[in-house]
Scaffold this motif. Structure first.
Motif, PDB file in Angstrom:
ATOM      1  N   TRP A 183       0.639  -1.075   0.148  1.00  0.00           N
ATOM      2  CA  TRP A 183      -0.180   0.091  -0.048  1.00  0.00           C
ATOM      3  C   TRP A 183       0.903   1.205   0.107  1.00  0.00           C
ATOM      4  CZ3 TRP A 183      -0.556   3.962   3.534  1.00  0.00           C
ATOM      5  CH2 TRP A 183      -1.640   4.626   3.610  1.00  0.00           C
ATOM      6  N   ALA A 184       1.919   1.182   0.880  1.00  0.00           N
ATOM      7  CA  ALA A 184       2.919   2.443   0.986  1.00  0.00           C
ATOM      8  C   ALA A 184       3.616   2.913  -0.474  1.00  0.00           C
ATOM      9  CB  ALA A 184       3.700   2.353   2.276  1.00  0.00           C
ATOM     10  N   ALA A 185       4.076   1.546  -0.906  1.00  0.00           N
ATOM     11  CA  ALA A 185       4.673   1.613  -2.194  1.00  0.00           C
ATOM     12  C   ALA A 185       3.804   2.218  -3.247  1.00  0.00           C
ATOM     13  CB  ALA A 185       5.112   0.165  -2.639  1.00  0.00           C
ATOM     14  N   GLU A 186       2.613   1.822  -3.269  1.00  0.00           N
ATOM     15  CA  GLU A 186       1.688   2.606  -4.172  1.00  0.00           C
ATOM     16  C   GLU A 186       1.448   3.874  -4.220  1.00  0.00           C
ATOM     17  OE1 GLU A 186      -0.991  -1.611  -4.925  1.00  0.00           O
ATOM     18  OE2 GLU A 186      -1.929  -0.004  -3.896  1.00  0.00           O
ATOM     19  N   ARG A 187       1.302   4.216  -2.842  1.00  0.00           N
ATOM     20  CA  ARG A 187       0.881   5.668  -2.496  1.00  0.00           C
ATOM     21  C   ARG A 187       2.114   6.658  -2.944  1.00  0.00           C
ATOM     22  NH1 ARG A 187      -2.667   3.605  -1.467  1.00  0.00           N
ATOM     23  NH2 ARG A 187      -2.898   3.846  -3.743  1.00  0.00           N
ATOM     24  N   LEU A 188       3.599   5.893  -2.743  1.00  0.00           N
ATOM     25  CA  LEU A 188       4.647   6.762  -3.118  1.00  0.00           C
ATOM     26  C   LEU A 188       5.004   7.021  -4.658  1.00  0.00           C
ATOM     27  CD1 LEU A 188       7.154   7.746  -1.334  1.00  0.00           C
ATOM     28  CD2 LEU A 188       8.201   5.639  -2.095  1.00  0.00           C
ATOM     29  N   GLN A 189       4.455   5.676  -5.397  1.00  0.00           N
ATOM     30  CA  GLN A 189       4.601   5.869  -6.756  1.00  0.00           C
ATOM     31  C   GLN A 189       3.493   6.693  -7.267  1.00  0.00           C
ATOM     32  OE1 GLN A 189       6.758   3.733  -8.628  1.00  0.00           O
ATOM     33  NE2 GLN A 189       5.767   4.866 -10.343  1.00  0.00           N
ATOM     34  N   GLU A 190       2.402   6.852  -6.763  1.00  0.00           N
ATOM     35  CA  GLU A 190       1.420   7.834  -7.169  1.00  0.00           C
ATOM     36  C   GLU A 190       1.892   9.035  -6.967  1.00  0.00           C
ATOM     37  OE1 GLU A 190      -2.535   7.849  -5.122  1.00  0.00           O
ATOM     38  OE2 GLU A 190      -2.738   5.722  -6.186  1.00  0.00           O
ATOM     39  N   GLU A 191       2.372   9.527  -6.071  1.00  0.00           N
ATOM     40  CA  GLU A 191       2.905  10.857  -5.762  1.00  0.00           C
ATOM     41  C   GLU A 191       3.879  11.288  -6.790  1.00  0.00           C
ATOM     42  OE1 GLU A 191       1.739  13.494  -4.028  1.00  0.00           O
ATOM     43  OE2 GLU A 191       0.245  12.196  -3.448  1.00  0.00           O
ATOM     44  N   ASN A 192       4.695  10.253  -6.908  1.00  0.00           N
ATOM     45  CA  ASN A 192       6.076  10.502  -7.757  1.00  0.00           C
ATOM     46  C   ASN A 192       5.500  10.798  -9.102  1.00  0.00           C
ATOM     47  OD1 ASN A 192       8.854  10.447  -8.040  1.00  0.00           O
ATOM     48  ND2 ASN A 192       9.029   8.260  -8.483  1.00  0.00           N
ATOM     49  N   ASP A 193       4.460   9.848  -9.759  1.00  0.00           N
ATOM     50  CA  ASP A 193       3.941  10.214 -11.051  1.00  0.00           C
ATOM     51  C   ASP A 193       3.278  11.487 -11.169  1.00  0.00           C
ATOM     52  OD1 ASP A 193       4.711   7.795 -11.460  1.00  0.00           O
ATOM     53  OD2 ASP A 193       2.744   6.796 -11.513  1.00  0.00           O
ATOM     54  N   ARG A 194       2.780  11.878  -9.941  1.00  0.00           N
ATOM     55  CA  ARG A 194       1.986  13.180 -10.262  1.00  0.00           C
ATOM     56  C   ARG A 194       3.076  14.289 -10.425  1.00  0.00           C
ATOM     57  NH1 ARG A 194      -0.817  16.357  -6.530  1.00  0.00           N
ATOM     58  NH2 ARG A 194       0.134  15.340  -4.618  1.00  0.00           N
ATOM     59  N   LEU A 195       3.991  14.126  -9.608  1.00  0.00           N
ATOM     60  CA  LEU A 195       5.220  15.094  -9.540  1.00  0.00           C
ATOM     61  C   LEU A 195       5.793  15.164 -10.959  1.00  0.00           C
ATOM     62  CD1 LEU A 195       6.430  17.166  -7.217  1.00  0.00           C
ATOM     63  CD2 LEU A 195       8.327  15.346  -7.219  1.00  0.00           C
ATOM     64  N   LEU A 196       6.137  13.888 -11.554  1.00  0.00           N
ATOM     65  CA  LEU A 196       6.731  14.052 -12.779  1.00  0.00           C
ATOM     66  C   LEU A 196       5.984  14.677 -13.933  1.00  0.00           C
ATOM     67  CD1 LEU A 196       8.378  10.396 -13.011  1.00  0.00           C
ATOM     68  CD2 LEU A 196       9.557  12.829 -13.249  1.00  0.00           C
ATOM     69  N   SER A 197       4.591  14.335 -13.910  1.00  0.00           N
ATOM     70  CA  SER A 197       3.628  14.884 -14.947  1.00  0.00           C
ATOM     71  C   SER A 197       3.749  16.236 -14.925  1.00  0.00           C
ATOM     72  CB  SER A 197       2.384  14.295 -14.685  1.00  0.00           C
ATOM     73  OG  SER A 197       1.622  14.801 -13.814  1.00  0.00           O
ATOM     74  N   LYS A 198       3.550  16.827 -13.323  1.00  0.00           N
ATOM     75  CA  LYS A 198       3.687  18.383 -13.358  1.00  0.00           C
ATOM     76  C   LYS A 198       4.905  18.919 -13.842  1.00  0.00           C
ATOM     77  CE  LYS A 198       1.423  21.152  -9.976  1.00  0.00           C
ATOM     78  NZ  LYS A 198       0.864  21.366  -8.717  1.00  0.00           N
ATOM     79  N   MET A 199       6.073  18.353 -13.619  1.00  0.00           N
ATOM     80  CA  MET A 199       7.465  18.999 -13.996  1.00  0.00           C
ATOM     81  C   MET A 199       7.378  18.937 -15.607  1.00  0.00           C
ATOM     82  SD  MET A 199      10.041  17.118 -11.251  1.00  0.00           S
ATOM     83  CE  MET A 199      11.630  17.350 -12.187  1.00  0.00           C
ATOM     84  N   GLU A 200       6.897  17.852 -16.063  1.00  0.00           N
ATOM     85  CA  GLU A 200       6.864  17.735 -17.612  1.00  0.00           C
ATOM     86  C   GLU A 200       6.015  18.661 -18.269  1.00  0.00           C
ATOM     87  OE1 GLU A 200       5.691  13.767 -18.643  1.00  0.00           O
ATOM     88  OE2 GLU A 200       7.741  12.938 -17.991  1.00  0.00           O
ATOM     89  N   ASP A 201       4.748  19.021 -17.482  1.00  0.00           N
ATOM     90  CA  ASP A 201       4.211  20.210 -17.781  1.00  0.00           C
ATOM     91  C   ASP A 201       4.733  21.371 -18.001  1.00  0.00           C
ATOM     92  OD1 ASP A 201       2.338  18.543 -18.199  1.00  0.00           O
ATOM     93  OD2 ASP A 201       1.015  19.250 -16.690  1.00  0.00           O
ATOM     94  N   GLU A 202       5.469  21.871 -17.089  1.00  0.00           N
ATOM     95  CA  GLU A 202       6.139  22.885 -16.784  1.00  0.00           C
ATOM     96  C   GLU A 202       7.523  23.287 -17.867  1.00  0.00           C
ATOM     97  OE1 GLU A 202       7.213  23.285 -12.774  1.00  0.00           O
ATOM     98  OE2 GLU A 202       5.337  23.832 -12.051  1.00  0.00           O
TER      99      GLU A 202
END
Ligand SMILES: [Zn+2]
Ligand SMILES: [Zn+2]
Ligand SMILES: [Zn+2]
Ligand SMILES: [Zn+2]
Length: 396
Positions: A183-202
């Motif tokens: 569960w913790a790994a999934e949450r971490l991956q989720e946050e990571n993906d969100r951050l990456l996609s945001k950075m790509e946008d910027e």
């Protein structure tokens, strides 16, 4: 005796009437030429012939009243005929047109019409009742609508319940150690993906912004060049004539003292007007070299005619400029950008940089264009940053 006679006459009259009625009925039925046009029919509610009125021929059944129809409809509903399939095509009624027969059986309207056409008789396909009456009903459609709505609601409720359960699982870590780790790994991956996609946008935004800026700078430069070219050509011709006249009158010797001693590149360096005239006359330089030479001459003239250390820090002569000190002060200030084009100043190392004696530095082409513009508009070139007169040193 007389009574017998009366009854015999009555029977004769009756037989005569019956014969006439039957003759009329047959004439209608057989469509005899010259006979009556209206045909006898066994359709419910059809007009009757005299023979049918006299009960000599079977009568058509009477039309069903509203009460009788309600009773027929009720029988069909109790059997739940509309919830089952149409017995002719073996499919559900759904949204197809539906008819109810007076025998209380129900079919698709099109199926019954096909059956009538095929059997060439008007008998119920189920109970063989002849000469039925029919009327349209919507029981099948109503049931189908309820069924569809129920299915949609069930699907939506299932979806909502699954979503709520997933949310619950997201916010409540499981008790089991192994599942908890997952569960913790999934949450971490989720946050990571969100951050990456945001950075790509910027990054995408920045790239497009830079591309836009580059395009706009290139366009301005084109416009500027086009505007300055004729001015520079005119100025060059005027200066050439002036310089030739001066050379002829022998006043060039005084000017030569002002030639910059440590000029690096003669083609674009600050120089005396005679030097310039000789160069241009010999080589016939292109427009850009011409621009540089003209600007250099203008700057030299301005500095030469200054005379004395002014309040704006104008140097008395070329020899008074300590270029090492100027460069050291500029370095100490940490200048990075050309104040005219706002581009990075050392895009090619030390090349293409013009140092002014006021310690400000520019791209050579930027300061040349600025000087040409100032001269063309009748002004005296002064530093675009500090507005003081200057000597210029160029690295090409
Ligand atoms: Zn059918
Ligand atoms: Zn029937
Ligand atoms: Zn520049
Ligand atoms: Zn300056």
């Amino acid at each position: 005796m007389r009574r017998d006679k009366d009854s015999k006459a009555k029977a004769d009259r009756h037989a005569l009437l019956a014969a006439a009625a039957l003759q009329d009925h047959l004439a209608r039925r057989l469509r005899m030429p010259g006979g009556p046009a209206v045909q006898p029919s066994l359709e419910p509610g059809a007009p009757m012939t005299l023979a049918q009125h006299l009960n000599l021929i079977p009568r058509p059944p009477p039309l069903l009243s509203e009460d009788q129809w309600s009773e027929v409809h009720l029988r069909s509903r109790l059997r739940q005929d509309s919830a089952n399939e149409c017995v002719i095509c073996k499919e559900e009624f759904q949204t197809g047109a539906q008819v109810l027969l007076s025998c209380s059986h129900t079919f698709h309207r099109h199926c019954l019409a096909s059956f009538e056409r095929y059997s060439r008789a008007k008998t119920c396909p189920l109970c063989r009742a002849a000469q039925y009456q029919k009327r349209p009903i919507t029981d099948g459609q109503d049931l189908f609508r309820v069924k569809c709505a129920t299915r949609i609601q069930a699907a939506w409720r299932g979806h909502a319940a699954r979503r709520a359960y997933r949310e619950l699982r997201r916010h409540n870590p499981p008790k089991d150690e192994r599942l908890r780790k997952k569960w913790a790994a999934e949450r971490l991956q989720e946050e990571n993906d969100r951050l990456l996609s945001k950075m790509e946008d910027e990054v995408g935004d920045l790239d497009s912004l830079f591309a836009e800026l580059d395009a706009s700078v290139a366009k301005s430069r084109e416009v500027c060049d086009a505007a300055l070219r004729p001015l520079a050509a005119r100025l060059q011709q005027g200066l050439l004539r002036e310089a030739e006249a001066e050379a002829a009158s022998g006043r060039a010797a005084g000017r030569l003292a002002l030639v910059e001693s440590d000029t690096v590149a003669p083609a674009v360096a600050c120089s005396g007007q005679q030097h310039l005239a000789l160069q241009l006359g010999r080589a016939g330089l292109g427009v850009s070299a011409g621009l540089g030479a003209v600007a250099g001459a203008g700057a030299a003239g301005a500095a030469g005619s200054g005379g004395g250390e002014g309040p704006a820090g104008r140097p008395a002569s070329a020899a008074a400029v300590d270029w090492d000190a100027v460069v050291a002060r500029a370095r100490a200030r940490g200048t990075q950008d050309c104040p005219i084009c706002l581009g990075h100043i050392s895009r090619r190392g030390n090349e293409g940089i013009a140092w002014l004696s006021c310690t400000h530095c520019f791209h050579i082409d930027c300061i040349m264009a600025f000087e040409a513009f100032e001269l063309a508009s009748g002004g005296t070139p002064c530093c675009p940053v500090c507005r003081s007169g200057y000597r210029r040193r160029c690295f090409t």
